[in-house]
Design a protein around this motif. Structure first.
Motif, PDB file in Angstrom:
ATOM      1  N   GLY A 144       0.816  -1.214   0.000  1.00 30.07           N
ATOM      2  CA  GLY A 144       0.000   0.000   0.000  1.00 30.07           C
ATOM      3  C   GLY A 144       0.839   1.248   0.000  1.00 30.07           C
ATOM      4  O   GLY A 144       1.916   1.312  -0.598  1.00 30.07           O
ATOM      5  N   THR A 145       0.374   2.253   0.691  1.00 30.68           N
ATOM      6  CA  THR A 145       0.991   3.578   0.667  1.00 30.68           C
ATOM      7  C   THR A 145       2.272   3.617   1.482  1.00 30.68           C
ATOM      8  O   THR A 145       2.310   3.175   2.635  1.00 30.68           O
ATOM      9  N   VAL A 146       3.312   4.194   0.879  1.00 31.78           N
ATOM     10  CA  VAL A 146       4.604   4.356   1.541  1.00 31.78           C
ATOM     11  C   VAL A 146       5.044   5.807   1.381  1.00 31.78           C
ATOM     12  O   VAL A 146       4.920   6.385   0.298  1.00 31.78           O
ATOM     13  N   VAL A 147       5.539   6.395   2.463  1.00 33.13           N
ATOM     14  CA  VAL A 147       6.116   7.740   2.393  1.00 33.13           C
ATOM     15  C   VAL A 147       7.535   7.681   2.932  1.00 33.13           C
ATOM     16  O   VAL A 147       7.866   6.834   3.771  1.00 33.13           O
ATOM     17  N   THR A 148       8.375   8.579   2.431  1.00 35.64           N
ATOM     18  CA  THR A 148       9.738   8.659   2.932  1.00 35.64           C
ATOM     19  C   THR A 148      10.025  10.078   3.395  1.00 35.64           C
ATOM     20  O   THR A 148       9.374  11.036   2.975  1.00 35.64           O
ATOM     21  N   GLY A 149      11.017  10.204   4.268  1.00 40.61           N
ATOM     22  CA  GLY A 149      11.427  11.511   4.759  1.00 40.61           C
ATOM     23  C   GLY A 149      12.615  11.383   5.679  1.00 40.61           C
ATOM     24  O   GLY A 149      13.050  10.279   6.016  1.00 40.61           O
ATOM     25  N   THR A 150      13.156  12.528   6.069  1.00 39.13           N
ATOM     26  CA  THR A 150      14.263  12.568   7.019  1.00 39.13           C
ATOM     27  C   THR A 150      13.705  12.851   8.403  1.00 39.13           C
ATOM     28  O   THR A 150      13.105  13.902   8.635  1.00 39.13           O
ATOM     29  N   LEU A 151      13.884  11.919   9.310  1.00 35.73           N
ATOM     30  CA  LEU A 151      13.419  12.063  10.684  1.00 35.73           C
ATOM     31  C   LEU A 151      14.445  12.898  11.447  1.00 35.73           C
ATOM     32  O   LEU A 151      15.506  12.402  11.818  1.00 35.73           O
ATOM     33  N   ALA A 152      14.128  14.184  11.662  1.00 38.91           N
ATOM     34  CA  ALA A 152      15.080  15.102  12.284  1.00 38.91           C
ATOM     35  C   ALA A 152      15.021  15.057  13.805  1.00 38.91           C
ATOM     36  O   ALA A 152      15.989  15.432  14.478  1.00 38.91           O
ATOM     37  N   ALA A 153      13.902  14.638  14.352  1.00 42.71           N
ATOM     38  CA  ALA A 153      13.745  14.558  15.806  1.00 42.71           C
ATOM     39  C   ALA A 153      12.677  13.519  16.115  1.00 42.71           C
ATOM     40  O   ALA A 153      11.797  13.242  15.310  1.00 42.71           O
ATOM     41  N   GLY A 154      12.780  12.947  17.327  1.00 45.38           N
ATOM     42  CA  GLY A 154      11.786  11.972  17.754  1.00 45.38           C
ATOM     43  C   GLY A 154      12.128  10.557  17.346  1.00 45.38           C
ATOM     44  O   GLY A 154      13.204  10.266  16.808  1.00 45.38           O
ATOM     45  N   THR A 155      11.168   9.667  17.582  1.00 47.72           N
ATOM     46  CA  THR A 155      11.317   8.243  17.285  1.00 47.72           C
ATOM     47  C   THR A 155      10.006   7.740  16.681  1.00 47.72           C
ATOM     48  O   THR A 155       8.924   8.116  17.143  1.00 47.72           O
ATOM     49  N   VAL A 156      10.120   6.894  15.669  1.00 47.31           N
ATOM     50  CA  VAL A 156       8.950   6.308  15.015  1.00 47.31           C
ATOM     51  C   VAL A 156       8.968   4.797  15.238  1.00 47.31           C
ATOM     52  O   VAL A 156      10.018   4.165  15.086  1.00 47.31           O
ATOM     53  N   ARG A 157       7.792   4.258  15.584  1.00 44.26           N
ATOM     54  CA  ARG A 157       7.680   2.814  15.821  1.00 44.26           C
ATOM     55  C   ARG A 157       6.502   2.250  15.027  1.00 44.26           C
ATOM     56  O   ARG A 157       5.550   2.968  14.732  1.00 44.26           O
ATOM     57  N   ALA A 158       6.595   0.982  14.708  1.00 42.68           N
ATOM     58  CA  ALA A 158       5.460   0.308  14.078  1.00 42.68           C
ATOM     59  C   ALA A 158       4.270   0.370  15.025  1.00 42.68           C
ATOM     60  O   ALA A 158       4.399   0.140  16.228  1.00 42.68           O
ATOM     61  N   GLY A 159       3.098   0.722  14.479  1.00 44.22           N
ATOM     62  CA  GLY A 159       1.902   0.865  15.289  1.00 44.22           C
ATOM     63  C   GLY A 159       1.633   2.288  15.734  1.00 44.22           C
ATOM     64  O   GLY A 159       0.540   2.575  16.247  1.00 44.22           O
ATOM     65  N   ASP A 160       2.599   3.197  15.567  1.00 43.37           N
ATOM     66  CA  ASP A 160       2.386   4.594  15.953  1.00 43.37           C
ATOM     67  C   ASP A 160       1.264   5.211  15.129  1.00 43.37           C
ATOM     68  O   ASP A 160       1.076   4.884  13.954  1.00 43.37           O
ATOM     69  N   ARG A 161       0.555   6.125  15.761  1.00 44.79           N
ATOM     70  CA  ARG A 161      -0.514   6.864  15.086  1.00 44.79           C
ATOM     71  C   ARG A 161      -0.070   8.313  14.927  1.00 44.79           C
ATOM     72  O   ARG A 161       0.405   8.924  15.879  1.00 44.79           O
ATOM     73  N   PHE A 162      -0.269   8.833  13.724  1.00 49.23           N
ATOM     74  CA  PHE A 162       0.126  10.207  13.437  1.00 49.23           C
ATOM     75  C   PHE A 162      -1.023  10.958  12.792  1.00 49.23           C
ATOM     76  O   PHE A 162      -1.955  10.362  12.238  1.00 49.23           O
ATOM     77  N   ASP A 163      -0.928  12.268  12.902  1.00 47.17           N
ATOM     78  CA  ASP A 163      -1.866  13.146  12.215  1.00 47.17           C
ATOM     79  C   ASP A 163      -1.278  13.514  10.862  1.00 47.17           C
ATOM     80  O   ASP A 163      -0.130  13.925  10.773  1.00 47.17           O
ATOM     81  N   LEU A 164      -2.067  13.355   9.808  1.00 46.45           N
ATOM     82  CA  LEU A 164      -1.643  13.717   8.460  1.00 46.45           C
ATOM     83  C   LEU A 164      -2.752  14.535   7.828  1.00 46.45           C
ATOM     84  O   LEU A 164      -3.770  13.990   7.403  1.00 46.45           O
ATOM     85  N   GLY A 165      -2.582  15.849   7.845  1.00 40.35           N
ATOM     86  CA  GLY A 165      -3.587  16.715   7.245  1.00 40.35           C
ATOM     87  C   GLY A 165      -4.952  16.602   7.877  1.00 40.35           C
ATOM     88  O   GLY A 165      -5.974  16.708   7.197  1.00 40.35           O
ATOM     89  N   GLY A 166      -4.999  16.371   9.196  1.00 34.80           N
ATOM     90  CA  GLY A 166      -6.270  16.298   9.891  1.00 34.80           C
ATOM     91  C   GLY A 166      -6.864  14.903   9.986  1.00 34.80           C
ATOM     92  O   GLY A 166      -7.928  14.728  10.588  1.00 34.80           O
ATOM     93  N   ARG A 167      -6.211  13.907   9.421  1.00 33.17           N
ATOM     94  CA  ARG A 167      -6.705  12.527   9.532  1.00 33.17           C
ATOM     95  C   ARG A 167      -5.676  11.694  10.281  1.00 33.17           C
ATOM     96  O   ARG A 167      -4.484  12.013  10.303  1.00 33.17           O
ATOM     97  N   GLU A 168      -6.164  10.624  10.896  1.00 30.98           N
ATOM     98  CA  GLU A 168      -5.263   9.735  11.615  1.00 30.98           C
ATOM     99  C   GLU A 168      -4.763   8.642  10.689  1.00 30.98           C
ATOM    100  O   GLU A 168      -5.539   8.007   9.975  1.00 30.98           O
TER     101      GLU A 168
END
Length: 575
Positions: free
Chosen positions: A189-213
């Motif tokens: 499915g959908t994949v995004v890439t980027g440079t993680l400048a701060a923080g930590t990302v884990r499988a299962g994390d929930r994020f806000d993307l343009g007002g949607r979870e």
């Protein structure tokens, strides 16, 4: 892992240098490889001799792709500036270095390539001198040839020193991952890439993307699946809850509640500018948005963005004039600025921004603000702030407002003497507070908060208090002989007076028109405990020594409070 970006002219051999260092071809597109021209962002990585991993974002060098270049350098802490020995400093090099300077990049390495074609020494000296006048300062310089391999090990060694000197990233900070690529993978499915400048990302994390979870189904870093990735890192996130068509470069994955979108903000230019165009393009991370410009003076500027961005105080923006290709660095000072209506307000605002003052000054201006909103703006909570529930108050404001409460209570009671005090909503309005929750933090002894009102002890008017005291004296002798309506009216206790006495806790309302003294529940229980169980209503009435007018509602009142239990045959027993 550390992440750096390349910068330099398209013909200076930076892509070849990246390949020589990492063994990877960063150009992904067929057109890029055919033309030898970097068009989009490229990515490569390698493990150095020390075991330290470095990822490289290879950005376009051609002037036509400066927007893409900015998307690649916006989130990286260091830069690799590449200049060719047979060409030297060029207009594109100057443009790239101006971008790095505007972004405030302080860590870098200069590599002069094509050392097999010309003496690199003059170019090294010239470019290092130019870079010293920018935010990069004194940078080390190395000469190399990607074609012969000469100097490539020295570049790797210089990278080791550069990376060792980078400040440690904040791995517990909120995540704001600017998306630089979005695509789909069959079966994933959908994949995004980027440079993680701060923080930590884990499988299962929930994020806000343009007002949607969205949910992180899985993640990769440097092409390998991982359970988590900590800054600084290149990451690819497999997302659930969004289609690839709904994502574009410049979107951001955000820790929920940690950032607030803003379309209007105040910034201070890194270097004052006498004249700015009415419109500029704002760059941060991989995001690009047009903005209208309102200069407050030659250093402070108010920006109105074409669409909101998740910004924080302390962010560094790059402001670009597409017409002249001039760039300006700007530090975000306020993401929720005050309106400017009065004459001279703009200049006064510029003076405030120049003075700084940090979180404490900002809180003093706002006076009252939600803690979560204040932190989402990018401020830390000052130790001098007063916390009341979800709210923060400026230092001294709680005492100032608390000093006004007694006058509000006195005025309210003067107008409504039978009420014990104003409801909290009245206090909220009188003190111009944004939420009734704040009232609790402003009530000081001898006042107290009771049943949603601000009250003082001894709250009944003197004539009413005399009548209530007479009723209580009678009930002290006969606890269940509740006076009837005529007796109460004759004593001057109408419905409003009785309601005031009940609110004040001096009488207990059993039913409409039936009031008894406090403690009646325990007295009634003791009287019932002395008769056989279960008992009839008549037996209870006799035990209480009262009339049916009082006994019926009293029995039902005791049932409702769980003191007694009514049985199917209409008898009762104590619980």
């Amino acid at each position: 892992m550390q992440v750096i970006a390349t910068a330099g002219h398209v013909d200076h051999g930076k892509t070849s240098l990246v390949t020589a260092l990492t063994g990877m071809q960063p150009d992904r597109l067929e057109e890029e490889r055919r033309r030898g021209l970097t068009i989009d962002l490229g990515f490569a990585w390698t493990t150095l001799t020390s075991g330290r991993t470095v990822a490289v974002v290879d950005v376009p060098g051609h002037e036509k792709f400066v927007g893409t270049m900015l998307a690649g350098v916006g989130s990286v802490p260091a830069a690799l500036v590449v200049v060719a020995a047979d060409d030297g400093w060029s207009a594109q090099t100057a443009e790239h270095v101006a971008v790095l300077d505007a972004l405030g990049v302080r860590h870098g390495l200069l590599v002069v390539t094509k050392s097999d074609l010309a003496d690199p020494a003059p170019v090294l000296a010239d470019v290092r001198e130019r870079l010293a006048q920018t935010s990069l300062g004194e940078v080390p310089g190395v000469a190399a040839s990607s074609r012969t391999g000469d100097g490539v090990p020295a570049v790797a060694a210089a990278l080791e020193e550069l990376l060792a000197g980078l400040p440690a990233p904040d791995t517990v900070a909120p995540v704001r991952l600017w998306v630089d690529r979005a695509f789909t993978i069959r079966g994933a499915g959908t994949v995004v890439t980027g440079t993680l400048a701060a923080g930590t990302v884990r499988a299962g994390d929930r994020f806000d993307l343009g007002g949607r979870e969205v949910v992180v189904r899985g993640l990769q870093s440097l092409g390998e699946p991982v359970e988590q990735a900590a800054a600084t890192a290149r990451v690819a996130l497999n997302l659930r809850g969004v289609a690839v068509e709904e994502i574009s470069r410049g979107d951001a994955l955000l820790t929920p509640g940690a950032f607030r979108d803003t379309a209007e903000l105040d910034v201070v230019l890194v270097r004052p500018a006498e004249r700015l165009p009415a419109e500029l393009v704002v760059h941060i991370g991989s995001a690009t948005v047009a903005a209208r410009v309102r200069p407050l003076d030659d250093a402070a500027v108010r920006l109105r963005l074409a669409h909101p961005l998740p910004l924080r105080v302390g962010d560094r923006l790059l402001l670009r004039d597409p017409g002249t290709r001039t760039v300006h660095g700007a530090d975000v000072r306020d993401v929720d600025p005050p309106e400017l209506h009065r004459r001279g307000a703009a200049r006064a605002r510029a003076a405030d921004l120049a003075a700084g003052g940090g979180a404490l000054a900002d809180l003093a201006r706002r006076r009252v603000v939600l803690r979560a909103e204040f932190v989402a703006m990018g401020w830390s909570v000052p130790a001098e702030a007063t916390a009341v529930g979800r709210w923060l108050l400026a230092p001294g404001l709680a005492d100032e407002l608390a000093a006004r409460v007694p006058a509000v209570v006195a005025r309210y009671r003067q107008l409504r003497p039978l009420e014990p005090g104003p409801p909290v909503a009245v206090l909220r309005s009188a003190l111009e507070l944004p939420d009734v929750e704040l009232v609790a933090g402003l009530v000081r002894a001898p006042l107290q908060l009771r049943d949603g009102r601000v009250v003082a002890e001894g709250g009944l008017p003197e004539p009413v208090q005399r009548a209530v005291s007479a009723v209580l004296a009678r009930l002290a002798e006969q606890p269940f002989a509740a006076p009837d309506a005529e007796e109460l009216a004759a004593a001057g206790l109408g419905p409003r007076e009785l309601a005031a006495a009940v609110r004040d806790g001096q009488l207990v309302r059993i039913a409409e028109g039936v009031v008894l003294a406090p403690g009646v529940e325990e007295r009634a229980r003791r009287a019932l405990a002395g008769i056989a169980q279960p008992f009839t209503l008549s037996q209870a009435r006799q035990a209480w020594g009262t009339s049916r007018r009082v006994a019926v509602p009293l029995a039902e009142w005791l049932d409702a409070r769980g003191v007694t239990e009514r049985l199917p045959d209409a008898t009762r027993r104590l619980r």
